[in-house]
Design a protein around this motif. Structure first.
Motif, short mmCIF file in Angstrom:
data_model
loop_
_atom_site.label_atom_id
_atom_site.label_comp_id
_atom_site.label_asym_id
_atom_site.label_seq_id
_atom_site.Cartn_x
_atom_site.Cartn_y
_atom_site.Cartn_z
N LEU A 186 -18.42 -11.55 18.57
CA LEU A 186 -19.46 -12.27 17.83
C LEU A 186 -19.47 -13.75 18.21
CD1 LEU A 186 -21.54 -11.84 15.53
CD2 LEU A 186 -19.77 -12.50 13.94
N GLY A 222 -10.17 0.01 -3.50
CA GLY A 222 -9.73 1.35 -3.89
C GLY A 222 -8.28 1.37 -4.30
N VAL A 263 -17.27 -3.18 9.30
CA VAL A 263 -15.81 -3.03 9.34
C VAL A 263 -15.18 -3.85 8.22
CG1 VAL A 263 -13.75 -3.34 10.75
CG2 VAL A 263 -15.81 -2.50 11.81
N ALA A 264 -15.70 -5.07 8.01
CA ALA A 264 -15.16 -5.91 6.94
C ALA A 264 -15.35 -5.24 5.57
CB ALA A 264 -15.84 -7.28 6.97
N LEU A 312 -11.71 -5.25 13.79
CA LEU A 312 -12.47 -6.39 13.28
C LEU A 312 -12.19 -7.64 14.11
CD1 LEU A 312 -14.41 -7.20 11.00
CD2 LEU A 312 -12.45 -7.81 9.63
N VAL A 348 -26.26 -6.00 16.67
CA VAL A 348 -25.36 -4.85 16.61
C VAL A 348 -23.94 -5.32 16.32
CG1 VAL A 348 -24.26 -3.05 17.99
CG2 VAL A 348 -26.72 -3.34 18.07
N ILE A 349 -23.54 -6.39 17.01
CA ILE A 349 -22.19 -6.92 16.81
C ILE A 349 -22.04 -7.42 15.37
CG2 ILE A 349 -20.55 -8.67 17.60
CD1 ILE A 349 -21.01 -6.91 19.86
N VAL A 350 -23.06 -8.14 14.89
CA VAL A 350 -23.01 -8.64 13.52
C VAL A 350 -22.87 -7.48 12.54
CG1 VAL A 350 -24.31 -9.84 11.72
CG2 VAL A 350 -24.32 -10.73 14.04
N VAL A 361 -11.54 7.27 6.25
CA VAL A 361 -12.45 6.22 6.70
C VAL A 361 -13.87 6.76 6.80
CG1 VAL A 361 -13.00 4.66 8.61
CG2 VAL A 361 -10.64 4.93 7.89
N ILE A 384 -11.20 -0.40 1.01
CA ILE A 384 -9.83 0.14 0.99
C ILE A 384 -8.98 -0.66 0.01
CG2 ILE A 384 -7.75 0.45 2.36
CD1 ILE A 384 -9.56 1.08 4.73
N VAL A 385 -9.10 -2.00 0.08
CA VAL A 385 -8.30 -2.84 -0.81
C VAL A 385 -8.73 -2.63 -2.26
CG1 VAL A 385 -7.70 -5.22 -1.39
CG2 VAL A 385 -7.83 -4.53 0.99
N LEU A 393 -21.75 -4.42 13.05
CA LEU A 393 -20.45 -3.76 13.14
C LEU A 393 -19.38 -4.59 12.43
CD1 LEU A 393 -20.22 -2.22 16.72
CD2 LEU A 393 -19.98 -1.04 14.55
N ASN A 394 -19.43 -5.90 12.62
CA ASN A 394 -18.46 -6.78 11.97
C ASN A 394 -18.53 -6.63 10.46
OD1 ASN A 394 -16.72 -8.62 13.46
ND2 ASN A 394 -18.59 -9.14 14.55
N PHE A 419 0.80 -1.21 0.00
CA PHE A 419 0.00 0.00 0.00
C PHE A 419 0.83 1.27 0.00
CE2 PHE A 419 -4.26 -1.02 0.10
CZ PHE A 419 -4.51 -2.08 0.91
N MET A 459 -14.20 -7.36 17.27
CA MET A 459 -15.63 -7.55 17.09
C MET A 459 -15.96 -8.99 16.71
SD MET A 459 -16.77 -4.74 18.02
CE MET A 459 -18.49 -5.08 17.73
N ARG A 519 -4.15 4.64 3.69
CA ARG A 519 -4.75 3.32 3.51
C ARG A 519 -4.15 2.32 4.47
NH1 ARG A 519 -4.83 3.74 -2.18
NH2 ARG A 519 -6.92 4.37 -2.80
N LEU A 544 -15.59 -2.03 5.02
CA LEU A 544 -14.67 -0.90 4.94
C LEU A 544 -13.29 -1.39 4.48
CD1 LEU A 544 -15.47 1.21 8.14
CD2 LEU A 544 -15.78 1.90 5.78
N CYS A 545 -12.85 -2.53 5.06
CA CYS A 545 -11.56 -3.09 4.64
C CYS A 545 -11.58 -3.42 3.15
CB CYS A 545 -11.24 -4.37 5.43
SG CYS A 545 -10.85 -4.06 7.16
N LEU A 584 -6.22 0.49 7.36
CA LEU A 584 -6.36 -0.97 7.32
C LEU A 584 -5.90 -1.60 8.63
CD1 LEU A 584 -7.46 -2.66 4.94
CD2 LEU A 584 -5.15 -3.52 4.67
#
Lengths: 555, 555
Positions: A272, B42, B32-33, A265, B24-26, B314, B39-40, B28-29, A247, A268, A254, B35-36, A258
């Motif tokens: 879960l 992008g 966040v996943a 993650l 909520v936990i599900v 982010v 980024i990759v 958020l998970n 990156f 969380m 980035r 979002l990752c 990440l």
């Protein structure tokens, strides 16, 4: 983490239960302003030999509580209502992740068995003593209707060491051994308290037999191993992605984003799967500092190191500020105000039980741990044992959250039964008293006590023998700053000839495990996941040409 | 920001209205996943000439929405329910603050009058045209019962340029003039839309007369000046505190934490006083990059620069991801599904009005602005005008939030009146359509269009005349990295003799204002608040000795 009942979660992720938009804005303003005050005050009190940042934040929180209590004419001392979720979902992860990211890894893994012994067996001993004591003494005092589950919950609540407090009181550079023992214990302690809490809330407590004990032990090992694995996997994945994609060629932002997102993650995901999220994110931090941190650009390294530390720092102050303000909540005290003597009695007994429960495992387990170590240097001296005992006495936000969970899980403070209500109120108020007293009094006395017991801290820290390595390693510690997450990796450069004589293998077995790990790391792990000296050298910008200078400039 | 009604705020700061802890936990998970993933993705699409990060996030959000819709069998496409507070209290501040922190200050202030002209007068023109068009066309279409206030609200919603989108599409280094014009306009635009929105919701709209227009103008100037002052004061206070206490001696973390907290405090204080928080935090960012940033340690400088950029990055992805997922919310579409033709018609008309409204002010005001500039180089060419018109067409999360505010303030989607319900549903669905269409289609076409219209961007950027200064300034830009927040301060070193001939004073009046400011800055501001070259040089650590090297290594 705490997943006992779902009825308490009715506010969802609603962090604050204030319903008015303007009052939310007012609260946030005051909170942010108070945080700024704490930071400035903490700066002035840095050189003070008694105070630390936690106590400052607690004091400012208490003062604000008094002022709000006076201005609202006794109606409320709180701006925001404490939500467990706020604590467990937003504030705790950065603190524990940063601890893993900045921990001195060699020291931590060298004492790994002792840490697990303290964190698992020790917590169980402490839990048993506090629960047993509470059952016998409180039943005679008649402080409201508490069931067997409540007494066991009290045991779990008060055997939860506050790792946040420990981080504030002990200094990693001055007392590396004690820091790694007490803090490591606090992290393992969390896994134990999750098992304990789940056990108390799900098992049928009227029929305790050997099969439940067996199930309990199995559950603990499952939790411990799977939580650790999840954290390690998340860390390795982040290292692999950043190494493969490289990156840095494009964007520092980035990489930083990440790293933060992957760490969060992992936390969380652990939540879960009902694992110990604290253990997971702690190991994720360790792996990230060992591999991922070396795969990113120089500016990302500086940014992550300080950004994670800052996040953790702000979260810690926030917690103590809140606990200070929460302590004055008038509702809870009104229920117990008719029996102030009994309230003080309950708190004193609990404090006594905490002291006894901790003493009952620190000293015997230290002796046990010393038996396995042949070298005098590695043994825990009596003075160090006293310090470990003392430094782990503080109870903080974790205990508060557990207490609220236990009370809310059973129908909140506003329970229909009067006796139930009194019992719950006593549980909350005594927790607040123990938390405040232990943080302020024990916290204030820790620094002077350590100066008394361990006068030559720096000297003691220096006696841990340096790793067998090439003479080159002698120059490395001078080049590396004290806060570099990688000071442990003294001879991190690959292909450096390593002296591993057979005699040394026999005399210091723990180093052998370490050196095998190092060989495995160099042969299999680093080529895949990167790490110090294992990233391809691609000059992108002038900053890369200053790589060596960096070891000097990094502070 | 948006403070119209308080009934919509019933969830308080409850960011997500999901009531179950596990869900909520599900959520958020998954978030966040995702979002990752963004980024990759992008990273891979960086070199792509059509895509940008916003469109990637929107696309991933839409795909996730479809998957959730299929797995829940059409019940829901959303994981978390959009809350305005989440957007205005947590996501927007870091984006706008970072924009102020990293903006090229000289370029911004040189075009200050043009920016205010575009942002204030331009938005009013656009608002008038869209409202007028909506009243005339929609009344004929009978799309539900909408009042005069609703039509005016539509005007305000669709004249709010999305500064977040602009940041993604325009490049500050390639087209500094266009960036500062379009982005600056977006920031001033916000102040205008706050006034418009408050006016629509509080004034008696049946009696529009000259006194209301006067009140309106006064209100705008009050908002603009007081918001700016608050931001400047907060920035100066942070500079003063950090300079006086010199935190760096002790802790980088304290400095970084204080900068973040003070910036956030300025935003929240503006919210508290019903000012334009976006303007405030934008100017706070500018002042912080001019003074505070130079008072902190080197590691704090690197950390803040990248940490702010990462936070903003982010938050931006989060917004686009959410808008993508929210677009598929089934409830809203079911209400309008019986009249798909009408729905498409409404959206097309709105898009047309947005295009017309923006054209109606960009071209005339550009001509007006060109009349005041004597130098050909400083004038806005026709091709640049087209680009400004096009780049500001995108509507994003701000429009969405305003639309929800307008609908919720009047009794939510579940209004009792059927006609009202239909009107509200049309307002929401057409906003979503316009946002998606403008972001994706206009966004995709922006890069190719700019390549077509402005083939020699780099050349154009280079023609802005360099500041009259000593020859030394010629070497500085080479030493400074492109992303340094201070590239504008070319000759920041004090006591450097400055050539200010009378002839130059007459020929370039705008530089004179700038040079007067520089004199004032050097004589009064910097000695008090610090800034480049005005911090006492105290060698604390080896890093300080590398100060000059830093200008090289900073990238």
């Amino acid at each position: 983490m705490v997943t006992g009942s779902s009825s308490m979660m009715t506010t969802g992720l609603g962090m604050f239960s204030s319903s008015d938009h303007t009052s939310v804005i007012v609260s946030l303003n005051l909170f942010v302003a108070l945080l700024c005050m704490c930071i400035v005050a903490g700066h002035y009190l840095e050189k003070n030999r008694w105070m630390n940042e936690s106590i400052t934040a607690l004091a400012i929180g208490l003062c604000t509580g008094v002022i709000i209590l006076l201005t609202t004419e006794g109606r409320s001392s709180r701006l925001l209502v404490f939500s467990e979720d706020l604590f467990f979902i937003y504030l705790l992860p950065p603190i524990i992740f940063n601890a893993g990211f900045q921990v001195k890894k060699k020291q931590f893994f060298r004492n790994f068995m002792t840490i697990v012994l303290f964190g698992a067996v020790g917590t169980l001993i402490s839990f048993a003593i506090i629960s047993f004591g509470a059952i016998h003494i409180f039943k005679k005092m008649r402080i409201g209707s508490l069931e067997i589950g409540d007494y066991l919950a009290i045991g779990a609540i008060f055997s939860a060491t506050d790792s946040v407090c420990t981080l504030q009181v002990l200094n990693q550079d001055e007392t590396p051994l004690l820091y790694s023992l007490v803090f490591g214990e606090g992290v393992v302690n969390d896994a134990t308290s999750v098992v304990l809490f789940n056990a108390i809330q799900s098992f049928d407590l009227s029929h305790i037999n050997s099969s439940i004990a067996f199930q309990f032990t199995g559950n603990f090992f499952y939790l411990f191993i799977s939580s650790t694995m999840l954290g390690v996997l998340a860390g390795l994945l982040s290292a692999y992605i950043i190494k493969k994609l490289y990156f840095g060629r494009h964007s520092t932002d980035r990489e930083v984003a990440l790293m933060i997102l992957m760490a969060y993650l992992s936390y969380m995901l652990a939540e879960l799967f009902y694992l110990s999220a604290i253990l997971t994110v702690f190991f994720c931090g360790i792996v990230m500092s060992h591999y991922t941190w070396h795969n990113v650009t120089e500016s990302s390294r500086v940014t992550t190191k300080h950004a994670f530390a800052t996040l953790s720092f702000v979260a810690e102050i926030f917690i103590f500020l809140y606990v200070g303000m929460d302590a004055l909540d008038i509702e809870k005290w009104q229920i117990v105000k008719n029996s102030p003597g009994k309230s003080i009695g309950v708190s004193s007994i609990l404090l006594g039980l905490v002291l006894t429960g901790r003493a009952a495992f620190v000293f015997p387990l230290s002796v046990l741990s010393n038996l396995t170590k042949k070298s005098k240097n590695q043994q825990i001296t009596f003075n160090q044992q006293v310090t470990i005992w003392w430094a782990g006495l503080m109870r903080g936000a974790v205990s508060m959250a557990l207490a609220y969970n236990q009370v809310q899980g059973k129908g909140s403070l506003f329970s229909r039964s009067e006796a139930k209500l009194r019992g719950n109120a006593f549980m909350i108020t005594s927790t607040i008293t123990v938390v405040l007293f232990s943080t302020v009094v024990f916290g204030l006395l820790t620094k002077p006590l350590m100066r008394l017991l361990l006068p030559s801290q720096k000297h003691l820290a220096g006696t841990t023998p340096s790793e067998p390595s090439t003479p080159k390693s002698l120059t490395w510690p001078l080049l590396e700053g004290g806060r570099d997450p990688e000071t442990d990796q003294i001879d991190g450069k690959p292909n450096v000839p390593r002296r591993t004589s057979f005699g040394m293998l026999l005399s210091t077995p723990s180093y052998t495990v370490h050196s095998y790990w190092r060989k495995f790391d160099d042969a299999f792990m680093r080529p895949v996941f990167g790490g110090r000296g294992f990233m391809p050298y691609i000059p992108i910008s002038p900053s890369d040409q200053n790589d060596d200078q960096w070891s000097l400039t990094r502070q």
